[in-house]
Write a protein that holds these residues in place. Structure first.
Motif, short mmCIF file in Angstrom:
data_model
loop_
_atom_site.label_atom_id
_atom_site.label_comp_id
_atom_site.label_asym_id
_atom_site.label_seq_id
_atom_site.Cartn_x
_atom_site.Cartn_y
_atom_site.Cartn_z
N ALA A 24 15.70 -2.97 5.38
CA ALA A 24 15.25 -4.07 6.26
C ALA A 24 14.16 -3.53 7.20
O ALA A 24 13.12 -4.19 7.41
CB ALA A 24 16.43 -4.61 7.06
N ALA A 25 14.37 -2.33 7.74
CA ALA A 25 13.36 -1.73 8.62
C ALA A 25 12.09 -1.41 7.84
O ALA A 25 10.97 -1.58 8.33
CB ALA A 25 13.92 -0.46 9.25
N LEU A 26 12.28 -0.96 6.59
CA LEU A 26 11.14 -0.58 5.77
C LEU A 26 10.24 -1.79 5.46
O LEU A 26 9.02 -1.73 5.62
CB LEU A 26 11.70 0.02 4.48
CG LEU A 26 11.03 1.25 3.91
CD1 LEU A 26 11.88 1.89 2.84
CD2 LEU A 26 9.67 0.92 3.39
N VAL A 27 10.87 -2.87 5.06
CA VAL A 27 10.07 -4.07 4.72
C VAL A 27 9.35 -4.58 5.98
O VAL A 27 8.16 -4.94 5.94
CB VAL A 27 10.96 -5.16 4.08
CG1 VAL A 27 10.18 -6.47 3.92
CG2 VAL A 27 11.49 -4.68 2.73
N ALA A 28 10.05 -4.55 7.12
CA ALA A 28 9.41 -4.99 8.38
C ALA A 28 8.23 -4.09 8.71
O ALA A 28 7.16 -4.58 9.11
CB ALA A 28 10.44 -4.96 9.52
N GLY A 29 8.39 -2.79 8.52
CA GLY A 29 7.30 -1.83 8.82
C GLY A 29 6.10 -2.01 7.91
O GLY A 29 4.96 -1.82 8.32
N LEU A 30 6.37 -2.39 6.65
CA LEU A 30 5.26 -2.67 5.73
C LEU A 30 4.54 -3.94 6.17
O LEU A 30 3.31 -4.02 6.16
CB LEU A 30 5.78 -2.85 4.30
CG LEU A 30 6.38 -1.61 3.63
CD1 LEU A 30 7.01 -1.99 2.29
CD2 LEU A 30 5.33 -0.53 3.42
N GLU A 31 5.34 -4.94 6.55
CA GLU A 31 4.74 -6.23 6.94
C GLU A 31 3.90 -6.10 8.21
O GLU A 31 2.85 -6.71 8.32
CB GLU A 31 5.84 -7.28 7.13
CG GLU A 31 6.38 -7.78 5.79
CD GLU A 31 7.61 -8.68 5.92
OE1 GLU A 31 8.03 -9.23 4.90
OE2 GLU A 31 8.16 -8.80 7.04
N ASN A 32 4.40 -5.31 9.18
CA ASN A 32 3.64 -5.23 10.44
C ASN A 32 2.60 -4.10 10.43
O ASN A 32 1.90 -3.90 11.42
CB ASN A 32 4.59 -5.12 11.65
CG ASN A 32 5.33 -3.80 11.70
OD1 ASN A 32 4.85 -2.77 11.24
ND2 ASN A 32 6.52 -3.82 12.29
N GLY A 33 2.51 -3.38 9.31
CA GLY A 33 1.43 -2.39 9.16
C GLY A 33 1.73 -1.03 9.75
O GLY A 33 0.88 -0.13 9.69
N SER A 34 2.93 -0.83 10.30
CA SER A 34 3.21 0.49 10.88
C SER A 34 3.56 1.52 9.79
O SER A 34 3.48 2.71 10.03
CB SER A 34 4.32 0.41 11.93
OG SER A 34 5.48 -0.17 11.40
N LEU A 35 3.93 1.07 8.60
CA LEU A 35 4.20 1.97 7.49
C LEU A 35 3.11 1.80 6.43
O LEU A 35 2.88 0.68 5.95
CB LEU A 35 5.58 1.69 6.87
CG LEU A 35 6.77 1.76 7.82
CD1 LEU A 35 8.06 1.47 7.08
CD2 LEU A 35 6.85 3.11 8.54
N ARG A 36 2.45 2.89 6.10
CA ARG A 36 1.33 2.85 5.15
C ARG A 36 1.43 4.06 4.23
O ARG A 36 0.83 5.11 4.51
CB ARG A 36 -0.01 2.90 5.91
CG ARG A 36 -0.17 1.83 6.99
CD ARG A 36 -1.25 2.21 7.99
NE ARG A 36 -1.09 3.54 8.54
CZ ARG A 36 -0.28 3.86 9.57
NH1 ARG A 36 0.44 2.93 10.17
NH2 ARG A 36 -0.20 5.11 9.99
N PRO A 37 2.20 3.97 3.14
CA PRO A 37 2.39 5.13 2.27
C PRO A 37 1.05 5.73 1.81
O PRO A 37 0.11 4.98 1.49
CB PRO A 37 3.16 4.57 1.08
CG PRO A 37 3.81 3.34 1.59
CD PRO A 37 2.90 2.78 2.64
N VAL A 38 1.01 7.05 1.77
CA VAL A 38 -0.20 7.75 1.35
C VAL A 38 0.03 8.34 -0.04
O VAL A 38 0.94 9.14 -0.23
CB VAL A 38 -0.55 8.90 2.33
CG1 VAL A 38 -1.75 9.69 1.83
CG2 VAL A 38 -0.80 8.33 3.72
N VAL A 39 -0.78 7.90 -1.00
CA VAL A 39 -0.67 8.43 -2.36
C VAL A 39 -1.78 9.47 -2.54
O VAL A 39 -2.96 9.17 -2.44
CB VAL A 39 -0.80 7.29 -3.40
CG1 VAL A 39 -0.80 7.86 -4.82
CG2 VAL A 39 0.35 6.30 -3.23
#
Ligand code: NAP
Length: 320
Positions: free
Chosen positions: A276-291
């Motif tokens: 739940a925290a992960l999806v929220a972080g993706l939606e609000n842009g605070s999580l941006r995985p680096v490939v």
């Protein structure tokens, strides 16, 4: 469909690309058409046959993938064919063109997040969240050392800690890795190969030390970690590849704690909370995985060699 299969435990060469039957979803299950799969260090321990979990042979490696929903079994609600999703664990393995998961393991992937990034989510982001917040109980305003911030878990740790209002110090072993850690929001970045980097760390904290350490290589660093902890500090052991001698007095004099965990020990409720925290972080842009590297599925063996080499730079993903 094509899948990577392991028929015997051993080196990277045991990863073979084969044709296997298409998957069918049972009740409560979902088949995902995989666009990209994440490669984690534990995939290599499992392939070697040295990991705590030894899958029955043959098996398809991988627990992290992103793609689109292809079909669903009876009783699955809230998903539709074609939905963009990432999986937090699978029943059939992720290094394949299709993967089968329980519906509760399937999570929405916002349009702003690529499939490659979606494949970089599960183990790294869930591990970093669990280490920082569920096990380490880090609080906004505390100072966190991410000891090994240039890899999959480290980048996730930097982003979670920044989003939660912590002061973040990250380390990397190469210039390229350190630049990336700085770009992800670490307030300070140190070189864990420099002889004096812990002196620099103490200076950065005004001699106080850090409140929480997320440790990626405890067999090298744990004894040193205990000397740079603030009073009531916590070291959370995430990665370890051998033995180490420590001085327990370093823990006693700081009222400190050394904590460890494996992600597999997290309860369903804890995992639901993490995602739940992960999806929220993706939606609000605070999580941006680096490939950092994308390889074709057929080159899974090369991906397994690369993930164990020094010089990490975000995640390695396999594209189907
Ligand atoms: P990764 O992407 O391969 O990254 C490895 C990290 O360790 C890089 O940042 C690397 O930095 C760093 N490192 C290398 N030497 C170091 C040193 N002397 N001091 C501090 N850091 C050092 O791996 P990952 O996916 O982030 O996973 C990290 C570790 O956690 C692995 O051992 C993995 O098996 C473990 N892990 C455990 C759990 C769990 O449930 N407990 C879950 C996931 C991962 P440079 O390459 O820049 O030197």
């Amino acid at each position: 469909m094509k899948a990577i299969r392991v028929h015997e435990f051993g080196g990277p060469e045991v990863l073979k690309l084969e044709y296997v039957h298409d998957l069918r979803a049972g009740a409560g299950q979902v088949v995902v058409r995989v666009a990209a799969a994440g490669v984690n260090p534990y995939d290599t321990y499992m392939r070697q046959g040295t990991y705590a979990i030894k899958p029955p042979l043959p098996y398809t490696p991988g627990s992290d993938a992103a793609g689109t929903v292809e079909s669903m079994g009876e009783g699955v609600e809230g998903l539709a064919a074609g939905d963009r999703v990432y999986v937090g664990g699978t029943l059939s393995g992720a290094y394949a063109e299709q993967t089968l998961a329980e519906a509760w393991q399937v999570h929405p992937l916002p349009p702003s997040v690529s499939f490659d990034q979606g494949a970089a989510l599960n183990v790294p982001y869930a591990t970093a969240y669990r280490a920082l917040l569920q096990i380490g109980r880090a609080l906004p305003g505390e100072t966190v050392l991410i000891h090994g911030a240039s890899g999959g878990v480290g980048v996730a740790g930097v982003q979670w800690a920044r989003a939660a209002g912590m002061k973040v110090i990250g380390t990397g072993g190469t210039e390229r890795g350190r630049e990336m850690v700085a770009a992800q929001g670490a307030h300070h970045v140190l070189d864990h190969r420099a002889p004096d980097y812990l002196d620099q760390l103490m200076k950065l904290t005004g001699g106080r030390g850090v409140d929480v350490i997320l440790e990626m290589l405890a067999n090298v660093n744990l004894a040193k970690d205990l000397t740079v902890l603030a009073t009531k500090g916590r070291v959370v052991v995430i990665g370890n590849r051998g033995n180490i001698e420590i001085n327990p007095r370093d823990i006693m004099r700081r009222d400190a704690a050394v904590l460890g965990f494996t992600l597999w020990g997290a309860s369903r409720q804890e995992l639901d909370s993490i995602h739940a925290a992960l999806v929220a972080g993706l939606e609000n842009g605070s999580l941006r995985p680096v490939v950092g590297k994308e390889l074709p599925l057929a080159e899974a063996a090369q991906a397994h060699r690369t993930v164990m080499e020094p010089g990490a730079h975000g995640k390695i993903v396999l594209v189907a």
